[in-house]
Scaffold this motif. Structure first.
Motif, PDB file in Angstrom:
ATOM      1  N   ASP A   1       0.659  -1.868  14.316  1.00 52.20           N
ATOM      2  CA  ASP A   1      -0.464  -0.930  14.604  1.00 52.20           C
ATOM      3  C   ASP A   1      -0.679   0.163  13.818  1.00 52.20           C
ATOM      4  O   ASP A   1      -1.806   0.799  13.788  1.00 52.20           O
ATOM      5  CB  ASP A   1       0.162  -0.397  15.996  1.00 52.20           C
ATOM      6  N   TYR A   2       0.032   0.569  12.990  1.00 48.94           N
ATOM      7  CA  TYR A   2      -0.153   1.837  11.947  1.00 48.94           C
ATOM      8  C   TYR A   2      -0.934   1.281  10.853  1.00 48.94           C
ATOM      9  O   TYR A   2      -1.952   1.783  10.591  1.00 48.94           O
ATOM     10  CB  TYR A   2       1.180   2.068  11.475  1.00 48.94           C
ATOM     11  N   LEU A   3      -0.875   0.008  10.452  1.00 51.27           N
ATOM     12  CA  LEU A   3      -1.919  -0.683   9.548  1.00 51.27           C
ATOM     13  C   LEU A   3      -3.219  -0.630   9.991  1.00 51.27           C
ATOM     14  O   LEU A   3      -4.176  -0.287   9.343  1.00 51.27           O
ATOM     15  CB  LEU A   3      -1.372  -2.007   9.033  1.00 51.27           C
ATOM     16  N   ARG A   4      -3.403  -1.180  11.272  1.00 58.62           N
ATOM     17  CA  ARG A   4      -4.859  -1.266  11.785  1.00 58.62           C
ATOM     18  C   ARG A   4      -5.459   0.230  12.009  1.00 58.62           C
ATOM     19  O   ARG A   4      -6.481   0.309  11.952  1.00 58.62           O
ATOM     20  CB  ARG A   4      -4.621  -1.791  13.095  1.00 58.62           C
TER      21      ARG A   4
ATOM     22  N   ILE B   1      15.119  -1.574   4.477  1.00 55.07           N
ATOM     23  CA  ILE B   1      14.982  -1.049   6.109  1.00 55.07           C
ATOM     24  C   ILE B   1      13.734  -0.466   6.156  1.00 55.07           C
ATOM     25  O   ILE B   1      13.174   0.088   5.264  1.00 55.07           O
ATOM     26  CB  ILE B   1      15.960   0.152   6.135  1.00 55.07           C
ATOM     27  N   HIS B   2      12.750  -1.148   7.132  1.00 54.99           N
ATOM     28  CA  HIS B   2      11.399  -0.487   7.276  1.00 54.99           C
ATOM     29  C   HIS B   2      11.306   0.884   7.315  1.00 54.99           C
ATOM     30  O   HIS B   2      12.301   1.594   8.051  1.00 54.99           O
ATOM     31  CB  HIS B   2      10.875  -1.293   8.476  1.00 54.99           C
ATOM     32  N   LEU B   3      10.411   1.541   6.939  1.00 55.39           N
ATOM     33  CA  LEU B   3      10.322   3.110   6.626  1.00 55.39           C
ATOM     34  C   LEU B   3      10.356   3.487   8.041  1.00 55.39           C
ATOM     35  O   LEU B   3      11.188   4.657   8.327  1.00 55.39           O
ATOM     36  CB  LEU B   3       8.834   3.381   6.009  1.00 55.39           C
ATOM     37  N   VAL B   4       9.925   2.962   9.195  1.00 52.24           N
ATOM     38  CA  VAL B   4      10.117   3.821  10.402  1.00 52.24           C
ATOM     39  C   VAL B   4      11.530   3.569  11.021  1.00 52.24           C
ATOM     40  O   VAL B   4      11.975   4.649  11.510  1.00 52.24           O
ATOM     41  CB  VAL B   4       9.142   3.187  11.571  1.00 52.24           C
TER      42      VAL B   4
ATOM     43  N   GLU C   1       3.993   6.194  -6.274  1.00 55.85           N
ATOM     44  CA  GLU C   1       5.173   5.402  -6.437  1.00 55.85           C
ATOM     45  C   GLU C   1       6.109   4.726  -5.417  1.00 55.85           C
ATOM     46  O   GLU C   1       6.246   5.820  -4.508  1.00 55.85           O
ATOM     47  CB  GLU C   1       6.124   5.774  -7.632  1.00 55.85           C
ATOM     48  N   THR C   2       6.335   3.908  -5.314  1.00 54.90           N
ATOM     49  CA  THR C   2       7.451   3.120  -4.499  1.00 54.90           C
ATOM     50  C   THR C   2       8.434   2.349  -5.457  1.00 54.90           C
ATOM     51  O   THR C   2       8.124   2.225  -6.355  1.00 54.90           O
ATOM     52  CB  THR C   2       6.958   2.320  -3.292  1.00 54.90           C
ATOM     53  N   ALA C   3       9.470   1.794  -4.465  1.00 50.57           N
ATOM     54  CA  ALA C   3      10.304   0.909  -5.053  1.00 50.57           C
ATOM     55  C   ALA C   3      11.246   1.597  -6.050  1.00 50.57           C
ATOM     56  O   ALA C   3      11.051   2.831  -6.299  1.00 50.57           O
ATOM     57  CB  ALA C   3       9.817  -0.176  -5.676  1.00 50.57           C
TER      58      ALA C   3
ATOM     59  N   ILE D   1       0.810  -1.159   0.130  1.00 47.45           N
ATOM     60  CA  ILE D   1      -0.048   0.123   0.065  1.00 47.45           C
ATOM     61  C   ILE D   1       0.738   1.174   0.018  1.00 47.45           C
ATOM     62  O   ILE D   1       0.575   2.445   0.588  1.00 47.45           O
ATOM     63  CB  ILE D   1      -1.002  -0.132   1.190  1.00 47.45           C
ATOM     64  N   ASN D   2       1.964   1.151  -0.687  1.00 45.15           N
ATOM     65  CA  ASN D   2       2.996   2.235  -0.472  1.00 45.15           C
ATOM     66  C   ASN D   2       3.190   2.950   0.891  1.00 45.15           C
ATOM     67  O   ASN D   2       3.382   4.056   0.896  1.00 45.15           O
ATOM     68  CB  ASN D   2       2.527   3.133  -1.570  1.00 45.15           C
ATOM     69  N   TYR D   3       3.000   2.137   1.800  1.00 41.01           N
ATOM     70  CA  TYR D   3       3.467   2.906   2.930  1.00 41.01           C
ATOM     71  C   TYR D   3       2.312   3.900   3.495  1.00 41.01           C
ATOM     72  O   TYR D   3       2.660   4.718   4.366  1.00 41.01           O
ATOM     73  CB  TYR D   3       4.771   3.273   3.396  1.00 41.01           C
ATOM     74  N   GLU D   4       1.176   3.823   3.004  1.00 41.30           N
ATOM     75  CA  GLU D   4       0.053   4.542   3.275  1.00 41.30           C
ATOM     76  C   GLU D   4      -0.317   4.721   4.761  1.00 41.30           C
ATOM     77  O   GLU D   4      -0.516   5.828   5.283  1.00 41.30           O
ATOM     78  CB  GLU D   4      -1.207   4.356   2.491  1.00 41.30           C
ATOM     79  N   ASP D   5      -0.182   3.806   5.489  1.00 38.79           N
ATOM     80  CA  ASP D   5      -0.577   3.635   7.040  1.00 38.79           C
ATOM     81  C   ASP D   5       0.590   4.572   7.592  1.00 38.79           C
ATOM     82  O   ASP D   5       0.242   4.857   8.602  1.00 38.79           O
ATOM     83  CB  ASP D   5      -0.477   2.158   7.217  1.00 38.79           C
TER      84      ASP D   5
END
Length: 611
Positions: free
Chosen positions: A522-525, A78-81, A142-144, A30-34
């Protein structure tokens, strides 16, 4: 100096991290929308965690990325956070460290405008021309790597290449070498000592130690009893900058050997060139180079270490076409056509790869589809990551005009080996294609629910399934993925796919995601609940979707949002939602986009039933 974890510094780090994820090997479903819609909460939470020493990084997301049809290299994300945290640290250290690099080093240098809006931390990504930001439509979606590949590094690499071309005309010989598995063999202990030697305060020493705690955690492997403390994660700018610093001793040694009058030394990360007219000097340089690298626990590839005639390293015909298709040439489109139709030979792809990539950029920017057949053939047969992304980006821009299902199904049905990364990218292109093919859906479903399949293939297959209308039987199969405790990226994709549920079944998904035991889930939820319950967030998303064109290849990124917005009970919201959805359905009339049309109609039907 303010605390490195202050809101001000984290906001800079957040900006750099958002630029960085466009170059990731691995896309997010989801392109890190959460994360993006919860920017303030993410940064506030990080500030509190870092202030009280309660932060802990997530594991790296790893994938083997094909170099060619025979070999792969380790890629990682690396995870965005966590990327925000690492950028918050590194931005404090870069000014001092960059000043230690000589002018002979071209790669990943500090951008002097880094503190200004819309600027990257490193010069490699600074002030790119619009044409270099290929296919900019819906860039925020876009991502990636596709959003800036291969020109994210273009300006500094171009300077490095130009300097090499000039030197090749002035000197007789060039000494070349290649470091074996460079990033994988960097000693973290040695790198830490190099950094501490160059930093000049206890504060910076402490920040360096925090950085290395994270790097050493990422080195950890549950199959080993101890950390090896070797290797930097490949595929991010921070590692590339640190790898520059790791070779400071090599730069010093080479610059002791060369003289501006008799020789030239250039380096771009581990791409090393030494030009000279004295062959003995070239031999002496290579001997010292190998000796210095051994002190850094590195080795050269003997097969790629050689002394060549300087004039032979530049292919003049290749350079001619690159020049003619350059941004500054107003006739570049005409030259791209001429190159593609008269000079390009796919049988000699290794030679023509750079001008061919540039040709695709120019043709794509002009909306010229003449290369689509060759691009599709090579996309399905050539696994190397650079070409794979280039072909994907070019082909995706034409999915509203051409269907690729038949060719993709034929390739996936063959009993030939496909690298998992390559197969995942094929599923991604299939997701964007607009045709409706039951055979495609069957193949993709089989991949998604196959428990022993590669996680990247399963995640990509689920991304593709988001674009198909799934019935309750289909969704029940996807729900089993959630119950099986699959790879976190696969589970995340499964939850997004399950948003097609309506009514009580969708509530089940929203409840289950709270039990999804993965980093930052938790950000996804929260994101799911914001779309279904929060009026302010839903208004913003609806306005964004209203302005999005169904003609854009990236419109499919809005589908999961429409799935969730249909559950929002706010009367004002539901009226606007209905109008927007009807408009998008109408826009699909008189097209061959059966899959998209059916998908939007499915959302409308479930919306009306629920109302």
């Amino acid at each position: 100096m303010s605390d490195w974890f202050s809101q001000e510094n984290l906001k800079y780090a957040w900006r750099y991290a958002k630029f960085e994820i466009r170059d990731d090997f691995i896309f997010d479903i989801i392109n890190y929308e959460d994360i993006k819609v919860n920017e303030f909460r993410v940064l506030s939470s990080l500030e509190a965690q870092l202030k009280h020493d309660q932060y802990h990084p997530s594991p790296l997301i790893r994938i083997s990325v094909p170099k060619n049809e025979h070999s792969v290299r380790p890629g990682s994300v690396i995870h965005l956070v966590d990327l925000i945290v690492v950028y918050a640290l590194i931005q404090q250290l870069v000014p001092q460290l960059d000043s230690c690099l000589s002018d002979s080093v071209y790669s990943f240098r500090l951008n002097p405008k880094a503190t200004k809006s819309q600027q990257h931390l490193f010069k490699d990504k600074n002030e790119l021309k619009t044409e270099n930001n290929e296919f900019r439509e819906n860039e925020e979606e876009e991502t990636a790597v596709e959003a800036r590949f291969p020109y994210g590094w273009f300006l500094n690499w171009k300077a490095f290449h130009s300097a090499s071309k000039i030197a090749s005309e002035s000197y007789d010989y060039v000494a070349l070498t290649d470091i074996t598995a460079y990033f994988e063999n960097i000693s973290l202990d040695l790198l830490r000592e190099i950094l501490k030697e160059k930093l000049n305060s206890d504060v910076h020493f402490e920040l360096a130690n925090k950085l290395f705690c994270i790097l050493e955690f990422w080195d950890w492997n549950p199959n080993r009893k101890v950390k090896q403390k070797i290797g930097l994660p490949q595929g991010n700018d921070i590692s590339s900058f640190l790898s520059n610093i790791y070779l400071l001793a090599l730069d010093k040694k080479m610059l002791e050997i060369v003289s501006d009058d008799t020789s030239k030394y250039f380096r771009y990360v581990d791409d090393i060139k030494l030009f000279t007219s004295d062959k003995n000097e070239a031999k002496h340089a290579l001997f010292n180079l190998e000796e210095t690298l051994r002190t850094l626990n590195l080795n050269v590839q003997s097969a790629k270490t050689e002394i060549k005639s300087a004039s032979n390293i530049i292919d003049k015909e290749v350079e001619y076409w690159l020049d003619k298709m350059g941004d500054e040439n107003p006739e570049k489109h005409d030259y791209a056509i001429e190159f593609f139709e008269n000079s390009f030979n796919k049988a000699e792809l290794a030679r023509w790869q750079r001008p061919y990539s540039r040709c695709l950029t120019v043709l794509g920017n002009a909306g010229d589809d003449r290369a689509k057949d060759i691009a599709l053939e090579l996309f399905l047969s050539e696994p190397s990551q650079g070409l794979l992304i280039k072909h994907f980006k070019y082909l995706r821009s034409f999915v509203t005009s051409f269907m690729f299902e038949e060719e993709i199904n034929n390739r996936l049905s063959q009993k030939l080996f496909i690298f998992p990364y390559h197969k995942g990218m094929i599923y991604r292109l299939l997701a964007h294609s607009r045709g409706c093919n039951d055979h495609s859906k069957k193949i993709v479903m089989q991949e998604a629910i196959k428990t022993n399949s590669n996680w990247f293939c399963r995640m990509s297959a689920l991304f593709c399934l988001v674009t198909f209308s799934l019935d309750n039987n289909d969704l029940a199969k996807i729900a089993e993925i959630v119950e099986e405790g699959a790879n976190p990226q696969v589970s995340r994709a499964a939850f997004v796919t399950l948003c097609q549920y309506a009514g009580d079944e969708l509530n089940y998904v929203l409840d289950r995601v709270s039990l999804f035991n993965a980093p930052h889930q938790d950000y996804l939820r929260r994101y799911f609940l914001q779309l279904t319950d929060d009026n302010n967030t839903s208004k913003k998303i609806l306005a964004k979707i209203k302005g999005a064109s169904v003609n854009a290849p990236t419109f499919i990124h809005n589908l999961h949002q429409l799935d969730l917005l249909k559950a929002n009970k706010t009367p004002e919201h539901r009226s606007i939602f209905r109008d927007i959805l009807d408009e998008k359905i109408t826009n699909c009339e008189d097209t061959d986009w059966l899959r998209l049309s059916e998908r939007l109609q499915q959302i409308r039907n479930s919306f009306i039933v629920k109302s």
